[in-house]
Write a protein that holds these residues in place. Structure first.
Motif, short mmCIF file in Angstrom:
data_model
loop_
_atom_site.label_atom_id
_atom_site.label_comp_id
_atom_site.label_asym_id
_atom_site.label_seq_id
_atom_site.Cartn_x
_atom_site.Cartn_y
_atom_site.Cartn_z
N THR A 53 -59.53 13.43 24.64
CA THR A 53 -60.58 13.12 25.61
C THR A 53 -61.44 14.36 25.84
O THR A 53 -61.08 15.47 25.44
CB THR A 53 -59.97 12.69 26.95
OG1 THR A 53 -59.19 13.78 27.47
CG2 THR A 53 -59.09 11.46 26.79
N LYS A 54 -62.55 14.16 26.50
CA LYS A 54 -63.47 15.28 26.76
C LYS A 54 -62.79 16.36 27.59
O LYS A 54 -62.88 17.55 27.26
CB LYS A 54 -64.71 14.76 27.48
CG LYS A 54 -65.75 15.84 27.77
CD LYS A 54 -66.98 15.25 28.44
CE LYS A 54 -68.02 16.32 28.72
NZ LYS A 54 -69.25 15.75 29.36
N ALA A 55 -62.11 15.97 28.66
CA ALA A 55 -61.49 16.96 29.54
C ALA A 55 -60.35 17.69 28.84
O ALA A 55 -60.18 18.91 29.02
CB ALA A 55 -60.98 16.28 30.81
N TYR A 56 -59.57 16.97 28.05
CA TYR A 56 -58.47 17.61 27.32
C TYR A 56 -59.02 18.60 26.30
O TYR A 56 -58.55 19.73 26.19
CB TYR A 56 -57.63 16.54 26.63
CG TYR A 56 -56.37 17.04 25.95
CD1 TYR A 56 -55.14 16.98 26.60
CD2 TYR A 56 -56.41 17.56 24.65
CE1 TYR A 56 -53.98 17.43 25.97
CE2 TYR A 56 -55.26 18.02 24.03
CZ TYR A 56 -54.05 17.96 24.69
OH TYR A 56 -52.91 18.42 24.07
N GLY A 70 -54.69 21.37 31.02
CA GLY A 70 -55.76 21.02 31.96
C GLY A 70 -55.30 20.46 33.28
O GLY A 70 -56.13 20.14 34.13
N GLY A 71 -53.99 20.28 33.47
CA GLY A 71 -53.48 19.75 34.72
C GLY A 71 -53.01 18.31 34.59
O GLY A 71 -53.33 17.62 33.62
N PRO A 72 -52.25 17.82 35.58
CA PRO A 72 -51.69 16.46 35.50
C PRO A 72 -52.75 15.36 35.33
O PRO A 72 -52.53 14.41 34.57
CB PRO A 72 -50.95 16.32 36.83
CG PRO A 72 -50.61 17.71 37.23
CD PRO A 72 -51.74 18.56 36.77
N ALA A 73 -53.87 15.48 36.02
CA ALA A 73 -54.89 14.43 35.93
C ALA A 73 -55.47 14.36 34.51
O ALA A 73 -55.70 13.26 33.97
CB ALA A 73 -56.00 14.68 36.94
N VAL A 74 -55.73 15.52 33.92
CA VAL A 74 -56.25 15.56 32.54
C VAL A 74 -55.22 14.98 31.57
O VAL A 74 -55.57 14.20 30.66
CB VAL A 74 -56.61 17.00 32.14
CG1 VAL A 74 -56.94 17.09 30.65
CG2 VAL A 74 -57.80 17.48 32.97
N MET A 75 -53.95 15.31 31.77
CA MET A 75 -52.90 14.78 30.90
C MET A 75 -52.75 13.27 31.04
O MET A 75 -52.58 12.55 30.06
CB MET A 75 -51.57 15.47 31.19
CG MET A 75 -51.48 16.91 30.70
SD MET A 75 -51.70 17.07 28.90
CE MET A 75 -50.36 16.05 28.27
#
Length: 280
Positions: free
Chosen positions: A117-120, A173-178
């Protein structure tokens, strides 16, 4: 051949130049092996350039012009292939992906680029380049996401990934990104677009402990394998090496969870991340 014409970079120059190479080689009465010999490459390597699965490098273009008597046609026109939005060590592999009919890969550290994904992807690039500008990171992310267009085709290429369990557990990137990243992988699985297996920690030692592995198959060219390390990568066409890497991937598949159990684990871990639980 179109000897006086430069290639249009917007019209798949790699495939066009490959077709011109095949035409010039056959006009010279040479087999792929015969052309490859003075270049110190295999006949299959020549075949991959002709099929457009390998980029023609400048040093080969100069020698090909000399051997085939094509003046400077290939030297001039291979410049259209020299520019790439991908890092030098990965450019050939990324370009080969575009013509592959099947891609099989094992990732032991991170979600494969085609599934990110973009954030990952942004978190991965920021870790690689901690001092890069935001603009540079944005450009890297855009190039990576552009590769995912391969999955817009509902059936080709076949994409089969074996992910080490560490890929799920390492918090990028943190739990939300994962959570978002794993939900994205799960959605592609549920859409029957990809096949994913997870290689659990409980499997112990396995056939690819030292790194990741990518295998690519093509309709009109021999298969390739790609191995990668920090800022380096190598695209391989030696039949014995590709056969060994194929066996390695088969062994990983055998040791991994079934696709159904893998999907259940991916979604379970994603749910834990959504609840704010990080995995060690």
């Amino acid at each position: 051949m179109a000897g006086s014409k430069d290639l249009d970079p917007s019209s798949s120059p790699r495939a066009f130049l490959g077709a011109e190479l095949r035409h010039a080689r056959e006009a010279a009465g040479l087999s792929q092996d015969q052309l490859g010999r003075p270049l110190f490459v295999s006949g299959s390597f020549i075949g991959q350039m002709e099929a457009g699965t390998r980029r023609m490098m400048h040093e080969y273009a100069v020698q090909i012009d000399q051997i085939l008597g094509t003046k400077d046609f290939f030297e001039r026109n291979c410049a259209a292939l020299a520019k790439s939005k991908y890092p030098d060590h990965f450019a050939e592999a990324a370009e080969a992906e575009e013509t592959a009919t099947a891609i099989r890969e094992h990732s032991h550290l991170l979600i494969p680029g085609l599934l990110q994904t973009k954030a990952y992807a942004a978190a991965v690039f920021r870790a690689y380049k901690p001092t890069a500008s935001d603009a540079e990171i944005d450009e890297d992310v855009a190039s990576r996401l552009d590769r995912t267009r391969l999955l817009d085709n509902p059936t080709s290429p076949l994409l089969w990934s074996v992910l080490d369990e560490a890929v799920l557990r390492r918090v990028v990137g943190g739990p939300a990104v994962m959570a978002e990243a794993l939900r994205h992988v799960a959605a592609l699985i549920r859409q029957h677009r990809i096949i994913v297996q997870v290689l659990p920690f409980g499997a112990g030692a396995h056939a690819s402990m030292t790194g990741s592995l990518k295998l690519m198959e093509f309709d009109d060219a021999p298969p390739l394998s790609f191995v990668e390390g920090p800022n380096m990568g190598k695209l391989l066409d030696d039949p014995a090496t590709v056969a060994r890497h194929t066996l390695t991937f088969n062994l990983l598949q055998a040791a991994a969870l079934s696709p159904q159990d893998s999907l259940a684990l991916i979604e379970s871990v994603a749910q834990d991340y959504e609840h704010g639980e990080e995995h060690s």
